[in-house]
Design a protein around this motif. Structure first.
Motif, PDB file in Angstrom:
ATOM      1  N   SER A 169     -13.533   4.991  -2.078  1.00  0.00           N
ATOM      2  CA  SER A 169     -13.146   3.746  -2.758  1.00  0.00           C
ATOM      3  C   SER A 169     -14.190   2.665  -2.485  1.00  0.00           C
ATOM      4  CB  SER A 169     -11.775   3.279  -2.268  1.00  0.00           C
ATOM      5  OG  SER A 169     -10.770   4.210  -2.603  1.00  0.00           O
ATOM      6  N   CYS A 215      -2.736  -4.367 -10.288  1.00  0.00           N
ATOM      7  CA  CYS A 215      -3.759  -5.355 -10.658  1.00  0.00           C
ATOM      8  C   CYS A 215      -3.200  -6.312 -11.712  1.00  0.00           C
ATOM      9  CB  CYS A 215      -5.006  -4.637 -11.178  1.00  0.00           C
ATOM     10  SG  CYS A 215      -6.347  -5.741 -11.684  1.00  0.00           S
ATOM     11  N   LEU A 249       1.094   2.671  -3.413  1.00  0.00           N
ATOM     12  CA  LEU A 249      -0.081   3.426  -3.861  1.00  0.00           C
ATOM     13  C   LEU A 249      -0.107   4.808  -3.221  1.00  0.00           C
ATOM     14  CD1 LEU A 249      -2.728   0.557  -3.680  1.00  0.00           C
ATOM     15  CD2 LEU A 249      -1.742   1.566  -5.744  1.00  0.00           C
ATOM     16  N   THR A 300     -10.898   3.347 -14.858  1.00  0.00           N
ATOM     17  CA  THR A 300     -11.110   1.921 -14.577  1.00  0.00           C
ATOM     18  C   THR A 300     -12.278   1.390 -15.398  1.00  0.00           C
ATOM     19  OG1 THR A 300     -12.549   2.455 -12.690  1.00  0.00           O
ATOM     20  CG2 THR A 300     -10.217   2.057 -12.216  1.00  0.00           C
ATOM     21  N   GLY A 337      -2.676   1.579  -9.272  1.00  0.00           N
ATOM     22  CA  GLY A 337      -3.495   0.456  -8.834  1.00  0.00           C
ATOM     23  C   GLY A 337      -3.767  -0.513  -9.975  1.00  0.00           C
ATOM     24  N   LYS A 338      -3.966   0.025 -11.185  1.00  0.00           N
ATOM     25  CA  LYS A 338      -4.176  -0.824 -12.362  1.00  0.00           C
ATOM     26  C   LYS A 338      -2.913  -1.636 -12.666  1.00  0.00           C
ATOM     27  CE  LYS A 338      -6.297   0.961 -15.976  1.00  0.00           C
ATOM     28  NZ  LYS A 338      -7.602   0.274 -16.160  1.00  0.00           N
ATOM     29  N   GLY A 387      -6.372   2.651  -5.150  1.00  0.00           N
ATOM     30  CA  GLY A 387      -5.279   3.586  -5.410  1.00  0.00           C
ATOM     31  C   GLY A 387      -5.675   5.036  -5.210  1.00  0.00           C
ATOM     32  N   PRO A 425      -8.110  -1.638  -8.586  1.00  0.00           N
ATOM     33  CA  PRO A 425      -7.448  -0.340  -8.800  1.00  0.00           C
ATOM     34  C   PRO A 425      -8.088   0.816  -8.041  1.00  0.00           C
ATOM     35  CG  PRO A 425      -7.774  -1.488 -10.883  1.00  0.00           C
ATOM     36  CD  PRO A 425      -8.545  -2.251  -9.844  1.00  0.00           C
ATOM     37  N   SER A 484       0.821  -1.215   0.000  1.00  0.00           N
ATOM     38  CA  SER A 484       0.000   0.000   0.000  1.00  0.00           C
ATOM     39  C   SER A 484       0.851   1.258   0.000  1.00  0.00           C
ATOM     40  CB  SER A 484      -0.924   0.006   1.229  1.00  0.00           C
ATOM     41  OG  SER A 484      -1.817  -1.074   1.199  1.00  0.00           O
ATOM     42  N   PRO A 488      -3.534   2.330   1.652  1.00  0.00           N
ATOM     43  CA  PRO A 488      -3.041   3.465   0.876  1.00  0.00           C
ATOM     44  C   PRO A 488      -3.392   4.810   1.505  1.00  0.00           C
ATOM     45  CG  PRO A 488      -4.117   1.872  -0.546  1.00  0.00           C
ATOM     46  CD  PRO A 488      -4.375   1.425   0.849  1.00  0.00           C
ATOM     47  N   VAL A 517      -5.724  -7.121  -7.158  1.00  0.00           N
ATOM     48  CA  VAL A 517      -5.826  -5.779  -6.567  1.00  0.00           C
ATOM     49  C   VAL A 517      -6.888  -4.983  -7.315  1.00  0.00           C
ATOM     50  CG1 VAL A 517      -4.638  -3.591  -6.138  1.00  0.00           C
ATOM     51  CG2 VAL A 517      -3.436  -5.757  -5.773  1.00  0.00           C
TER      52      VAL A 517
END
Length: 374
Positions: free
Chosen positions: A333, A307, A109, A187, A303-304, A319, A316, A106, A353, A314
């Motif tokens: 989130s 992933c 991120l 995303t 985060g992507k 993030g 995304p 984390s 994060p 994970v």
């Protein structure tokens, strides 16, 4: 008769109407709008109510911020970095660092979300601010009001502290509005539906050692971060040690609320029409928005990447919580993830994060202070 006329004239000159100018009336309207958003809409009322009321007071009675005015003494505590540091202690006492300890990745991120700060720093220089002013403005990108105030004071940018603080706290309040469109833009629906495995249990010993180790490592590398990181970790050590419950309760409740009142009203009182209604203020508000948006976007993008690297383990969305607004960004989130799949539970994963973002923003501020030799 002359005595009566002179008396009435003197009385009229002492009323608040004598101080009112068009700019003050604009700021009074802005203060009332902020109060409406805080009270009627529930946008971070703990922050917006004292800030907007301080704004209201100073634009009706400017002397409240004079050298002998009440709010001037509150403001000195901002300049001396006392109130921002105490806020960090309260945040530490209120926050569970377990999710960050359980998933140290984390930190990456949280670091990714700091790109917004350095993007804003470069843009501020391009827009004509000097290097120290640009650094103070850029911290808005971390959505961290106390750190913004802390750095502005340390870098001698007290003239910009009002607009910087108001912009930072405004964006903190608007996290639930600003972040979701950016998160959805970067995303796919499939990514937003990703369910993450339950975090491992964190032992009491780990929770006690964590704030001590972080303090030693960070402060040895960047001693300038000691006031913020040190107080954050001290508050968390109060919480996790389990032997000072009175200190934990005081830091996370009574002290925290007192500090918020003092800091909020004094920050609001820096927004007199003469100081706030300037071109620089407009630039600061724009730069703050850009910094916050970039920080959110880079957190999601990283985060992507995580992933992909982990084979889809994970989500995304967590993030975006890499900005420093605790726990608001983590809740966003969770909310956006739940919109895609009501059975998805991302809050604890996003808290990692989120806590890393608090530490990251403090480190970014310490880096600027080290660069400028403060």
């Amino acid at each position: 008769m002359d005595y009566v006329i002179n008396t009435m004239t003197n009385l009229a000159q002492q009323t608040g109407f004598a101080f009112l100018k068009p700019g003050n009336m604009i700021m009074i309207v802005v203060a009332l709008i902020f109060l409406y958003l805080a009270i009627a809409k529930g946008y971070e009322p703990l922050l917006l109510v004292p800030i907007s009321f301080g704004m209201l007071l100073v634009n009706m009675y400017p002397d409240i911020m004079s050298d002998t005015g009440l709010l001037h003494y509150f403001y000195l505590l901002d300049e001396w970095s006392i109130l921002p540091s105490l806020i960090f202690m309260g945040v530490g006492a209120m926050t569970d660092f377990g999710p960050l300890i359980a998933n140290p990745a984390s930190f990456l991120l949280g670091a990714a979300a700091q790109f917004g700060i350095f993007t804003a720093y470069i843009l501020a220089m391009v827009m004509g601010f000097n290097d120290k002013a640009a650094a103070a403005i850029s911290i808005i990108g971390g959505a961290d009001g106390p750190t913004s105030i802390f750095l502005a004071g340390k870098l001698g940018q007290t003239g910009l502290m009002g607009p910087i603080a108001v912009a930072a706290y405004s964006y903190m309040s608007l996290v639930p509005i600003i972040q979701p469109p950016i998160m959805k833009l970067f995303t796919t629906e499939k990514e937003r539906k990703i369910k993450m495995a339950q975090l491992r249990p964190v032992s009491k010993l780990e929770k006690i050692l964590f704030p001590i180790i972080v303090t030693v490592v960070v402060v040895l590398i960047l001693p300038t971060t000691a006031p913020l990181v040190g107080m954050l970790m001290l508050g968390n050590l109060f919480r996790e040690s389990g032997v000072v419950k009175q200190l934990t309760e005081t830091a996370s409740n009574a002290m925290m609320y007192i500090v918020v009142i003092l800091l909020g009203t004094s920050v609001g009182a820096t927004t007199s029409a003469e100081a706030f209604l300037t071109l620089d203020t407009i630039k600061i508000v724009i730069l703050g928005l850009v910094a916050f948006a970039v920080g959110t976007a880079t957190g999601v993008i990283f985060g992507k990447i995580m992933c992909k690297v982990t084979g889809g383990k994970v989500n995304p969305l967590i993030g975006s919580a890499g900005v420093s607004a605790v726990p608001m960004a983590a809740r966003v989130s969770q909310k956006v993830g739940a919109e895609a799949d009501p059975t998805n539970f991302l809050l604890m994963h996003a808290m990692g994060p989120n806590v890393a973002g608090v530490i990251g923003t403090a480190v970014a501020a310490g880096t600027f202070m080290a660069i400028f030799g403060v």
